[in-house]
Design a protein around this motif. Structure first.
Motif, PDB file in Angstrom:
ATOM      1  N   LEU A  85       2.320 -10.020  12.285  1.00  0.00           N
ATOM      2  CA  LEU A  85       2.240 -10.193  10.835  1.00  0.00           C
ATOM      3  C   LEU A  85       2.600 -11.639  10.464  1.00  0.00           C
ATOM      4  O   LEU A  85       1.949 -12.252   9.606  1.00  0.00           O
ATOM      5  CB  LEU A  85       3.187  -9.202  10.150  1.00  0.00           C
TER       6      LEU A  85
ATOM      7  N   ASN B 215      10.467  -1.580   6.895  1.00  0.00           N
ATOM      8  CA  ASN B 215       9.586  -1.627   5.722  1.00  0.00           C
ATOM      9  C   ASN B 215      10.061  -2.662   4.721  1.00  0.00           C
ATOM     10  O   ASN B 215       9.265  -3.440   4.180  1.00  0.00           O
ATOM     11  CB  ASN B 215       9.525  -0.251   5.058  1.00  0.00           C
TER      12      ASN B 215
ATOM     13  N   ASN C   9      -4.286  -1.084  -0.241  1.00  0.00           N
ATOM     14  CA  ASN C   9      -3.857  -1.353   1.133  1.00  0.00           C
ATOM     15  C   ASN C   9      -2.384  -1.037   1.362  1.00  0.00           C
ATOM     16  O   ASN C   9      -1.985  -0.683   2.479  1.00  0.00           O
ATOM     17  CB  ASN C   9      -4.114  -2.821   1.476  1.00  0.00           C
ATOM     18  N   LEU C  10      -1.573  -1.180   0.313  1.00  0.00           N
ATOM     19  CA  LEU C  10      -0.133  -0.951   0.448  1.00  0.00           C
ATOM     20  C   LEU C  10       0.286   0.447  -0.007  1.00  0.00           C
ATOM     21  O   LEU C  10       1.263   1.004   0.490  1.00  0.00           O
ATOM     22  CB  LEU C  10       0.639  -2.002  -0.352  1.00  0.00           C
TER      23      LEU C  10
ATOM     24  N   LEU D  22       6.121 -10.226   3.045  1.00  0.00           N
ATOM     25  CA  LEU D  22       4.782 -10.176   2.453  1.00  0.00           C
ATOM     26  C   LEU D  22       4.777 -10.740   1.041  1.00  0.00           C
ATOM     27  O   LEU D  22       3.886 -11.520   0.672  1.00  0.00           O
ATOM     28  CB  LEU D  22       4.279  -8.726   2.449  1.00  0.00           C
TER      29      LEU D  22
ATOM     30  N   LYS E 138      -4.758  -7.267   5.601  1.00  0.00           N
ATOM     31  CA  LYS E 138      -4.903  -6.073   4.751  1.00  0.00           C
ATOM     32  C   LYS E 138      -5.079  -4.820   5.606  1.00  0.00           C
ATOM     33  O   LYS E 138      -4.476  -3.769   5.329  1.00  0.00           O
ATOM     34  CB  LYS E 138      -6.081  -6.251   3.800  1.00  0.00           C
TER      35      LYS E 138
ATOM     36  N   SER F 186       2.408   4.659   4.747  1.00  0.00           N
ATOM     37  CA  SER F 186       2.275   3.466   3.916  1.00  0.00           C
ATOM     38  C   SER F 186       3.591   2.696   3.844  1.00  0.00           C
ATOM     39  O   SER F 186       4.672   3.251   4.015  1.00  0.00           O
ATOM     40  CB  SER F 186       1.808   3.838   2.508  1.00  0.00           C
ATOM     41  N   LEU F 187       3.466   1.391   3.591  1.00  0.00           N
ATOM     42  CA  LEU F 187       4.636   0.522   3.535  1.00  0.00           C
ATOM     43  C   LEU F 187       5.620   0.986   2.468  1.00  0.00           C
ATOM     44  O   LEU F 187       6.831   0.926   2.648  1.00  0.00           O
ATOM     45  CB  LEU F 187       4.200  -0.915   3.249  1.00  0.00           C
TER      46      LEU F 187
ATOM     47  N   SER G  39       9.591  -6.300   6.051  1.00  0.00           N
ATOM     48  CA  SER G  39       8.170  -6.658   6.061  1.00  0.00           C
ATOM     49  C   SER G  39       7.658  -6.852   4.642  1.00  0.00           C
ATOM     50  O   SER G  39       6.864  -7.765   4.376  1.00  0.00           O
ATOM     51  CB  SER G  39       7.353  -5.576   6.778  1.00  0.00           C
TER      52      SER G  39
ATOM     53  N   PHE H 173      -1.761  -3.351   7.160  1.00  0.00           N
ATOM     54  CA  PHE H 173      -0.943  -2.475   6.312  1.00  0.00           C
ATOM     55  C   PHE H 173      -1.659  -1.166   6.005  1.00  0.00           C
ATOM     56  O   PHE H 173      -1.035  -0.106   5.945  1.00  0.00           O
ATOM     57  CB  PHE H 173      -0.580  -3.201   5.016  1.00  0.00           C
TER      58      PHE H 173
ATOM     59  N   LEU I 264      -1.276   1.446   8.877  1.00  0.00           N
ATOM     60  CA  LEU I 264       0.030   1.947   9.309  1.00  0.00           C
ATOM     61  C   LEU I 264       0.042   3.472   9.242  1.00  0.00           C
ATOM     62  O   LEU I 264      -0.567   4.067   8.338  1.00  0.00           O
ATOM     63  CB  LEU I 264       1.140   1.381   8.424  1.00  0.00           C
TER      64      LEU I 264
END
Length: 677
Positions: free
Chosen positions: A350, A455, A490-491, A462, A408, A417-418, A458, A411, A414
């Motif tokens: 990342l 999480n 995406n998140l 981000l 994108k 999700s974050l 990160s 994430f 994963l």
């Protein structure tokens, strides 16, 4: 939530929701959804969730109790940490725990699945307690056996009815003295916390305003000068949920219209106390675990105060990959990375994506709207999965466009999700009721504090990266709102299907949450002071629970930590902890600071009311200034408070050390490098 089945902007009229905005303003979002579908690369990104069996409310509440560190209420195990946690709860937090525990026990008894153990057996309570009345914003409960059980936990009372009485009723907004609002475990007729050094704690979780330890300082000392009229002061000293209980009465928060323009977001000025501010990475791993537990309890109590149920569906479980890069859990990636760098907090891959975009893409127009070359992206994905961990991937051939696309995808793929998607409905309801941006920030702040370390770290990296992108908005045309709408699918993703109107509402709320995170990046990762106060008290209670003497009479004679230190018998116990110090070692108000990595390794410092952490660092820099290398070293060093009632605490350079010393007289003081991403 934000599912890939929604390929087109839904036709949806503006609702009464504050979070509802028209489809045109979400154009980037729908374009991103279409791009995700078109570039799914033959279904590579589609992961099928494991089958989730239907669960009842009781099982969900049992999961919640486990997530907040109260698994002992379910398992029946003796656990000092569980007792200590309960001893720190504010009234609203205790009400939230009580409500969930009662739901759990009632459901289990109705189902007759198992015989729910009487909670008094768990903590050795000999007498049942009388029922309380919950806060007005929680469901009224009868004086049932479940209610008595939980109050038994909150008391951990002694052998007689008189001994069993609480210092206060922790679940009532009645006429109780605020100074007695904590639920306190008891030994005999004496509260455990009465033996701890006396720092009066109120229902809001902060220390007594009358004491200099936690006093807020004046605007002249800490707040920005010439604050514009639209700026608002934000305090971390008061429990958010306790603060909210007064809001409806005062009608303090005004409804603010939801607009995509950045100027509508309030500017917050954080009030700094004499103890300074603490970043999420400034505490030890064990204390951060306690912060997460307390934050989830506080977040639940916060929504309870608004009459909003923080409903958590059973988490969608997708089996993550054990190797490679994409679709691998963050914790697995970090385990692999720490074989190369033990201190790493954000996955190395990342960090490389960030670097590639920063090299040449910050000024590239529409950098995160571009889809890149599908064939190249597919090739790079396969090579990264196969070669990255062996350090054989050639980064120089990748351009910023492909790096942005894969960032994108990283994430989006994963296993979970974050950010917790299951909390989005509660945020929607919160915004529908029209509270001020300040209340929205407080809910988001607690959600961030409750995230797992991987999480949260990160996410912080981000948002720091995205703010660099936004700083070049004049050239790349990526505003806060553009980034928020592009990154929302995406998140915040879910593999569940939703109706078109619901999809738009979920999408706009997710985008708004990301926008808040970007706007308040500088303060979002700072730990609320009231939570740190609770962690200190929790650690003090845990130490005392572990040091219980066989004779209750002997324990009752020890009213404070200072008295325990003077006892030869208990001094031996204290010496087992690296944080312990004999009071006779140094005079009152003098601390010995250790700097093992500098040439001047130790120094006694006489503290006064104006001595700050940065002053001590400056003194060491002066003493070690004979060589230029030492000057460079000291710039990367910070003063740490270690042991006593905290695991490890990297102090704010502006923290007044005498105040910290009064809060934690048993601490050791060490200068060492600050950990970073």
């Amino acid at each position: 939530m934000l599912s890939s089945e929604s390929l087109h902007s839904p036709a949806c009229s503006r609702s009464n929701s504050q979070a509802s905005i028209d489809s045109a303003s979400m154009e980037d979002f729908w374009r991103e959804i279409e791009s995700i579908k078109e570039n799914s690369m033959g279904g590579q990104e589609e992961q099928t969730p494991a089958e989730v069996k239907p669960v009842d409310e009781g099982e969900l509440e049992a999961e919640w109790l486990q997530d907040v560190g109260l698994s002992a209420l379910i398992s029946g195990d003796e656990e000092e940490d569980g007792k200590a946690l309960l001893s720190t709860l504010t009234r609203t937090q205790a009400a939230a725990v009580k409500k969930r525990y009662n739901t759990y026990t009632q459901t289990m008894r109705k189902k007759n699945k198992q015989s729910v153990r009487d909670v008094r057996e768990i903590f050795g309570v000999s007498e049942s307690s009388q029922g309380d009345t919950c806060d007005s914003h929680t469901t009224q409960l009868d004086n049932t056996q479940e209610e008595k059980d939980l109050q038994g936990i909150l008391k951990t009372s002694g052998s007689s009815p008189d001994d069993a009485s609480l210092n206060s009723t922790t679940l009532s907004h009645g006429s109780q003295d605020e100074e007695r609002s904590f639920a306190v475990p008891r030994i005999g007729s004496m509260s455990i916390l009465e033996t701890i050094q006396d720092i009066t704690v109120h229902s809001n979780g902060s220390a007594d305003p009358g004491r200099s330890v936690q006093n807020s300082v004046t605007d002249d000392d800490y707040l920005e000068k010439n604050i514009p009229p639209e700026a608002e002061e934000l305090s971390f000293e008061v429990s958010y949920s306790e603060m909210v209980t007064e809001v409806p009465k005062r009608n303090k928060f005004k409804k603010s219209d939801f607009k995509k323009e950045d100027y509508v977001l309030t500017k917050f000025i954080v009030q700094k106390t004499r103890l300074g501010l603490t970043e999420a990475g400034d505490l030890s791993a064990e204390d951060m675990k306690k912060i997460r537990h307390l934050s989830l309890i506080e977040l639940t109590a916060f929504f309870d105060a608004f009459g909003i149920q923080l409903k958590r569906n059973k988490t969608e479980k997708v089996k993550g990959r054990d190797n490679g890069i994409f679709g691998v859990p963050l914790t697995v990636l970090l385990d692999n990375d720490r074989k190369k760098d033990p201190e790493v907090k954000v996955p190395l891959v990342l960090q490389k994506f960030f670097e590639k975009v920063e090299e040449s893409g910050l000024e590239s127009e529409g950098i995160f709207r571009l889809s890149g070359c599908t064939a190249k992206v597919k090739q790079y994905r396969e090579e990264l999965d196969a070669k990255f961990n062996a350090d054989k991937f050639k980064w120089d051939k990748m351009c910023h466009r492909e790096a942005a696309v894969m960032l994108k995808a990283f994430f989006r793929e994963l296993p979970t999700s974050l950010f917790p998607v299951e909390y989005i409905p509660a945020f929607i309801t919160l915004m529908e009721r029209g509270p001020h941006i300040k209340v929205q920030f407080q809910a988001l702040h607690l959600m961030v504090m409750a995230l797992p370390d991987a999480n949260r770290d990160s996410a912080q990296a981000l948002m720091t990266f995205f703010n660099k992108v936004i700083a070049n908005e004049s050239k790349n045309r990526m505003s806060i709102w553009n980034i928020s709408t592009v990154m929302a699918p995406n998140l915040f993703f879910s593999r569940s299907k939703h109706s078109d109107p619901e999809e738009l509402l979920l999408a706009s709320t997710a985008a708004h949450i990301i926008r808040l995170m970007l706007k308040y990046q500088k303060i979002l990762w700072k730990i609320p002071s009231f939570l740190i106060t609770q962690v200190r008290r929790m650690n003090e209670a845990t130490m005392l629970l572990k040091k219980q003497l066989p004779s209750v009479k002997k324990l009752l004679r020890r009213k404070t930590i200072e008295r325990e230190v003077t006892s030869p018998k208990t001094a031996k116990v204290l010496q087992k902890s690296p944080s312990s110090r004999r009071m006779s070692d140094v005079p009152e108000g003098v601390i010995r600071v250790h700097a093992p990595l500098l040439s001047k390794v130790s120094m006694a410092i006489q503290l006064n009311s104006q001595t700050k952490a940065k002053d001590i660092l400056a003194k060491f820099q002066y003493e070690n200034s004979h060589g230029s290398s030492e000057c460079i070293k000291i710039q990367n060093q910070r003063l740490y408070e270690i042991g006593g009632n905290i695991g490890q605490h990297c102090l704010d350079p502006d923290a007044y050390i005498l105040d910290v010393y009064h809060v934690n007289p048993q601490a050791e003081w060490v200068i060492k490098p600050q950990s970073s991403f």
